[in-house]
Motif scaffolding. Structure first.
Motif, mmCIF file in Angstrom:
data_model
loop_
_atom_site.group_PDB
_atom_site.id
_atom_site.type_symbol
_atom_site.label_atom_id
_atom_site.label_comp_id
_atom_site.label_asym_id
_atom_site.label_seq_id
_atom_site.Cartn_x
_atom_site.Cartn_y
_atom_site.Cartn_z
ATOM 1 N N ALA B 48 23.468 167.002 156.206
ATOM 2 C CA ALA B 48 22.027 166.540 156.281
ATOM 3 C C ALA B 48 21.310 167.788 155.963
ATOM 4 O O ALA B 48 20.208 168.018 155.627
ATOM 5 N N ARG B 49 21.693 169.198 156.331
ATOM 6 C CA ARG B 49 20.857 170.334 156.309
ATOM 7 C C ARG B 49 21.017 170.582 154.817
ATOM 8 O O ARG B 49 19.631 170.961 154.132
ATOM 9 N N GLU B 50 21.913 170.433 154.010
ATOM 10 C CA GLU B 50 21.863 170.621 152.560
ATOM 11 C C GLU B 50 20.870 169.545 152.038
ATOM 12 O O GLU B 50 19.859 169.676 151.057
ATOM 13 N N ARG B 51 20.690 168.293 152.531
ATOM 14 C CA ARG B 51 19.899 167.197 151.838
ATOM 15 C C ARG B 51 18.422 167.999 152.187
ATOM 16 O O ARG B 51 17.380 167.915 151.380
ATOM 17 N N ILE B 52 18.188 168.264 153.278
ATOM 18 C CA ILE B 52 16.906 168.779 153.871
ATOM 19 C C ILE B 52 16.282 169.841 152.863
ATOM 20 O O ILE B 52 15.158 169.788 152.473
ATOM 21 N N VAL B 53 16.887 171.092 152.758
ATOM 22 C CA VAL B 53 16.925 172.087 151.901
ATOM 23 C C VAL B 53 16.362 171.666 150.386
ATOM 24 O O VAL B 53 15.402 171.973 149.983
ATOM 25 N N ASN B 54 17.364 170.652 150.009
ATOM 26 C CA ASN B 54 17.031 170.321 148.745
ATOM 27 C C ASN B 54 15.918 169.287 148.404
ATOM 28 O O ASN B 54 15.177 169.685 147.293
ATOM 29 N N VAL B 55 15.328 168.510 149.420
ATOM 30 C CA VAL B 55 14.010 167.951 149.090
ATOM 31 C C VAL B 55 12.800 168.582 149.257
ATOM 32 O O VAL B 55 11.785 168.290 149.067
ATOM 33 N N LEU B 56 13.109 169.483 149.862
ATOM 34 C CA LEU B 56 11.911 170.656 150.268
ATOM 35 C C LEU B 56 11.332 171.234 148.970
ATOM 36 O O LEU B 56 12.064 171.596 148.266
ATOM 37 N N PRO B 57 10.107 171.489 148.878
ATOM 38 C CA PRO B 57 9.525 172.277 147.888
ATOM 39 C C PRO B 57 10.158 173.762 147.688
ATOM 40 O O PRO B 57 10.482 174.136 149.118
ATOM 41 N N SER B 58 10.277 174.410 146.589
ATOM 42 C CA SER B 58 10.942 175.638 146.806
ATOM 43 C C SER B 58 10.277 176.584 147.769
ATOM 44 O O SER B 58 11.005 177.555 148.439
ATOM 45 N N ASP B 59 9.087 176.913 147.753
ATOM 46 C CA ASP B 59 8.299 177.870 148.811
ATOM 47 C C ASP B 59 8.684 177.607 150.083
ATOM 48 O O ASP B 59 8.986 178.696 150.791
ATOM 49 N N VAL B 60 8.678 176.249 150.598
ATOM 50 C CA VAL B 60 9.022 175.922 151.663
ATOM 51 C C VAL B 60 10.544 176.226 152.221
ATOM 52 O O VAL B 60 11.032 176.698 152.968
ATOM 53 N N ALA B 61 11.527 175.759 151.263
ATOM 54 C CA ALA B 61 12.813 175.651 151.377
ATOM 55 C C ALA B 61 13.417 177.296 151.690
ATOM 56 O O ALA B 61 14.107 177.704 152.304
ATOM 57 N N SER B 62 12.561 178.013 150.676
ATOM 58 C CA SER B 62 13.069 179.667 150.958
ATOM 59 C C SER B 62 12.936 180.019 152.209
ATOM 60 O O SER B 62 13.621 181.030 152.726
ATOM 61 N N GLU B 63 11.731 179.698 152.685
ATOM 62 C CA GLU B 63 11.283 180.143 154.232
ATOM 63 C C GLU B 63 12.293 179.659 155.223
ATOM 64 O O GLU B 63 12.683 180.268 156.232
ATOM 65 N N VAL B 64 12.628 178.189 154.918
ATOM 66 C CA VAL B 64 13.627 177.677 155.963
ATOM 67 C C VAL B 64 14.936 178.508 155.668
ATOM 68 O O VAL B 64 15.578 178.599 157.005
ATOM 69 N N LEU B 65 15.384 178.645 154.654
ATOM 70 C CA LEU B 65 16.620 179.321 154.463
ATOM 71 C C LEU B 65 16.611 180.829 155.309
ATOM 72 O O LEU B 65 17.542 181.326 155.773
ATOM 73 N N ALA B 66 15.452 181.579 154.876
ATOM 74 C CA ALA B 66 15.230 182.862 155.617
ATOM 75 C C ALA B 66 15.176 183.019 157.048
ATOM 76 O O ALA B 66 15.733 183.812 157.702
ATOM 77 N N GLU B 67 14.847 181.592 157.586
ATOM 78 C CA GLU B 67 14.765 181.734 159.297
ATOM 79 C C GLU B 67 15.813 181.162 159.828
ATOM 80 O O GLU B 67 15.980 181.118 160.967
ATOM 81 N N MET B 68 16.873 180.364 159.111
ATOM 82 C CA MET B 68 17.933 179.646 159.745
ATOM 83 C C MET B 68 18.871 180.759 160.309
ATOM 84 O O MET B 68 18.989 181.986 159.860
ATOM 85 N N ASP B 69 19.170 180.081 161.321
ATOM 86 C CA ASP B 69 20.364 181.015 162.265
ATOM 87 C C ASP B 69 21.472 181.076 161.339
ATOM 88 O O ASP B 69 22.097 180.249 160.734
ATOM 89 N N GLU B 70 22.132 182.501 161.148
ATOM 90 C CA GLU B 70 23.291 182.901 160.708
ATOM 91 C C GLU B 70 24.198 181.958 160.644
ATOM 92 O O GLU B 70 25.327 181.610 159.839
ATOM 93 N N GLU B 71 24.489 181.426 161.905
ATOM 94 C CA GLU B 71 25.761 180.589 162.221
ATOM 95 C C GLU B 71 25.818 179.200 161.587
ATOM 96 O O GLU B 71 26.870 178.679 161.577
ATOM 97 N N HIS B 72 24.509 178.865 160.970
ATOM 98 C CA HIS B 72 24.497 177.593 160.279
ATOM 99 C C HIS B 72 24.661 178.021 158.661
ATOM 100 O O HIS B 72 24.430 176.904 157.963
ATOM 101 N N HIS B 73 24.949 178.866 158.466
ATOM 102 C CA HIS B 73 25.606 179.465 156.926
ATOM 103 C C HIS B 73 24.433 179.211 155.892
ATOM 104 O O HIS B 73 24.588 178.196 155.053
ATOM 105 N N PRO B 74 23.075 179.605 156.081
ATOM 106 C CA PRO B 74 22.233 179.224 154.917
ATOM 107 C C PRO B 74 22.531 179.723 153.607
ATOM 108 O O PRO B 74 22.290 179.134 152.477
ATOM 109 N N GLU B 75 23.458 180.660 153.620
ATOM 110 C CA GLU B 75 23.929 181.286 152.347
ATOM 111 C C GLU B 75 24.852 180.027 151.477
ATOM 112 O O GLU B 75 24.835 179.979 150.328
ATOM 113 N N GLU B 76 25.629 179.413 152.404
ATOM 114 C CA GLU B 76 26.206 178.111 151.552
ATOM 115 C C GLU B 76 25.508 177.340 150.984
ATOM 116 O O GLU B 76 25.778 176.655 150.149
#
Lengths: 448, 448
Positions: B48-76
């Motif tokens: 679900a996490r991947e799907r959310i990031v996928n549907v967001l516009p790039s500017d919001v998606a980038s902020e979401v990834l930057a803010e996400m907790d390390e333990e949820h592996h935004p890099e993956e």
């Protein structure tokens, strides 16, 4: 070249200048940043402090007072100044800083200060004084730029420029052809200057910077000491690499404080606070097993006095009191020392003073609690000799607790190990063993 | 209206939207701030996490990834995106945030990401990847404005304007005629806009604010959650009163962390770290006397088993091990729980999960250490029955330690008392008494 810490030489220099006339003092202070002068003020007599603030220009004096530690009572220094100088300084201060100072004074003094200010400043500060110090209202600054929603772009821009005095300044870094950092420019100043001025005439060369390799905890300390919003990062040749802004430091501080707390409690620093139970076991079981090992040390002390305990079973209940009190007193000294090391770089002298202070505190707290157990042994157990043993072991163990709780983290810091690993687990082993040795040793000599 | 915390309703809403098509999901996410979406991502499945990031516009998606907790592996999540979307997102990110994400990937994945970026971005990120994560170099941002020292004012101004894309934006608050906060304006946007546009057309009405009465600790949490550099302060009628800047929050954080550490260790929160020895005694002696009182409780438990101890002196050395281990395990659970409460507002469900987790951790750690003492009693003391008593009391005491260490601070928080006052002093009394009761009670039943 910022050194980040006031050292003995700086203090010597200022002490000498204080012996001379005002001009010499002003000259000696000229090289220091306001936050450094505030630090120096903490190390001289209250009279010297007032003199220093008195000779400084109002803009610097106001910053010094805003940065000064509460325990040196900047509000009293402010109040004792000539009313005219005082009002000048208050007007230089941001409203929130002025309010912080004035809120420390009693009602009457507050009124006197406010009467000497102009109407607007006084009413703004009166307003801020009505908020509790530790709420959003107590923290906020009222000097902000705001525009009415009904304006056009043109009107809004004019309004922004008109209010721009309220805007915090924006700084631009200045480099030479080889990208070597030369200083910074205030954008406000650039805008105000004449068109034919050169950058070289406007650059401020007195700046704070950090090297790229500096540990993030140290970077946070620099931010906090100089009250910065951003800091340039350079390499060994002073080439400008980038900058760090204060918002990135927030996360660093949260992280480092969490590490300190967890390590003191004997939890691995990388345990995720919200992690799984399996992770928590992986992070804590090793420490508990270490503790089990050290607990056997303390148990071995008790075993070596088996004969004493079996003759005097009452000792087994008092033993746990002496050892437990030592553990708690050591944890107190440990927490204060570890936190102090985290927040400031202690000089050698400060380190000795810290250990000596904890020694004294341990002695007095030990004697006080020792008297209580002495009284209980005399009046409840009707055994004055047991009381003497308990008094001596309580005092001795709390004294050792103060020494161990303060010196072990300081020694670890000196040899390059994180002082917080001197966790309560390590420290309480120390006080357990020593406490048992004291009470059982003394009992076997004096009571059998 | 910011509520600061994602609640059950938000989660329900997003879970429903995840069942539907992309358009519905985008619509559901539209009302949330990027940091809130990052929070939500922590509460749904990795897919679900991947799907959310996928549907967001790039500017919001980038902020979401930057803010996400390390333990949820935004890099993956980033790595698994379509290469084109991935490069778009990396380009939206600040270099330091992009580097943080990419540094979590293995060498090969890093290369693949960098190959798809343009030359300049790739070389900047490669450069930043060479610094250790927890140093100034790892923290810094390389997007800065700099001017050459040899320029004239005119040239410098042109240069500043040319580089202004790199400048962080500056925000101005917008109010109506009654000074009621309506939103904020980006100065960059105002400058770029056409001359005939009105403020009302440019104002962003989706903003975070705090009330003047909000406690400073809560204010710090808002700053940290939304990664803000400043926040407006309003009264109950939403009238704009002022603003708080992030640099003032630094001192609040240092202060609150110090308070947590000291209280856990049983030191009054207002002890000055660098204060006099007399102050230290005043702040700590009351806690030690409380501890002395509670230690007599534990001693009373031992006394009530005097007959057992005098028949089996070996118990007096094992007693201290069981009680000591319980105290340390409880302090571990306490430190993790208190720190967690400080950093986030736990929901009811999270609170129950925390206590259950600590119960499990206590049980497993207790059984593990119990097996060790069992083995020692069998092989060293040749007393399997004693081993059984030790195993049961170690397991029981560490289980109680986990329960007490986590539930007491949570209960205190619920009834409005600072959870950190559940200091190790209070908690260890609990484990001392219970530990002694367990080992002596079991011994008197099974060993005599």
């Amino acid at each position: 070249m910022p050194s980040y810490e006031i050292d003995k030489n700086d203090l010597l220099l200022i002490r000498q200048a204080l012996e001379e006339d005002d001009a010499a003092l002003v000259a000696a202070l000229k090289d220091y940043h306001a936050s450094e002068i505030a630090d120096l003020c903490g190390k001289v007599s209250p009279e010297a402090r007032e003199r220093i603030v008195n000779v400084l220009p109002s803009d610097v004096a106001s910053e010094v007072l805003a940065e000064m530690d509460e325990e040196h009572h900047p509000e009293e220094i402010l109040f004792n100044l000539h009313p005219e100088k005082r009002s000048e300084i208050v007007e230089e201060l941001d409203y929130d800083d002025a309010t912080d100072l004035i809120s420390q004074m009693d009602e009457e003094d507050q009124q006197e200060i406010l009467e000497h200010l102009d109407e607007e400043d006084a009413s703004n500060i009166r307003n801020l004084l009505s908020y509790e110090e530790d709420t959003a209202g107590g923290l906020m600054n009222t000097e902000i730029i705001k525009v009415n929603i009904n304006l056009t772009k043109k009107e809004a821009l004019d309004e922004i420029i008109r209010q721009s005095e309220e805007m915090e300044d924006f700084y631009i870094y200045v480099v030479d052809d080889a990208d070597i950092l030369q200083g910074f420019l205030s954008v406000k100043e650039v805008l105000k200057s004449r068109m034919d001025v050169h950058v070289v005439d406007m650059v401020s060369r007195d700046f704070v910077y950090v090297k790229a390799e500096m540990d993030q905890e140290e970077v946070a300390r620099v931010f906090s000491q100089y009250n910065l919003t951003s800091i340039p990062v350079v390499d060994d040749e002073m080439k400008l690499l980038g900058r760090i802004t204060v918002d990135d430091i927030i996360d660093v501080l949260q992280e480092e404080s969490t590490e300190d707390i967890l390590k003191i409690a004997g939890v691995s620093q990388d345990e995720e606070l919200g992690g799984t139970w399996q992770d928590a076991i992986k992070s804590r079981l090793p420490w508990l097993i270490i503790n089990l090992g050290t607990a056997f040390l303390a148990a071995a002390v008790i075993r070596s006095f088996d004969a004493t305990v079996s003759k005097l079973v009452i000792l087994s209940s008092y033993m746990t009191i002496i050892a437990g009190m030592g553990g708690n007193a050591a944890t107190q000294a440990l927490a204060v020392t570890v936190r102090r090391i985290s927040l400031i770089n202690l000089s050698d002298r400060q380190a000795y003073v810290t250990v000596f202070k904890e020694f004294l505190v341990g002695f007095v707290n030990g004697a006080a609690n020792g008297l209580i157990v002495l009284a209980i042994a005399v009046f409840y157990d009707h055994n004055p000799k047991l009381g003497l043993v308990l008094f001596l072991s309580m005092t001795g163990n709390l004294l050792i607790a103060g020494l161990a709780g303060s010196s072990i983290p300081l020694i670890l810091k000196r040899v390059g190990i994180d002082p917080a690993v001197a966790s309560s687990i390590i420290i309480t082993t120390f006080t357990d063993c020593f406490g048992f040795l004291l009470i059982l040793g003394l009992a076997s000599k004096l009571l059998l």
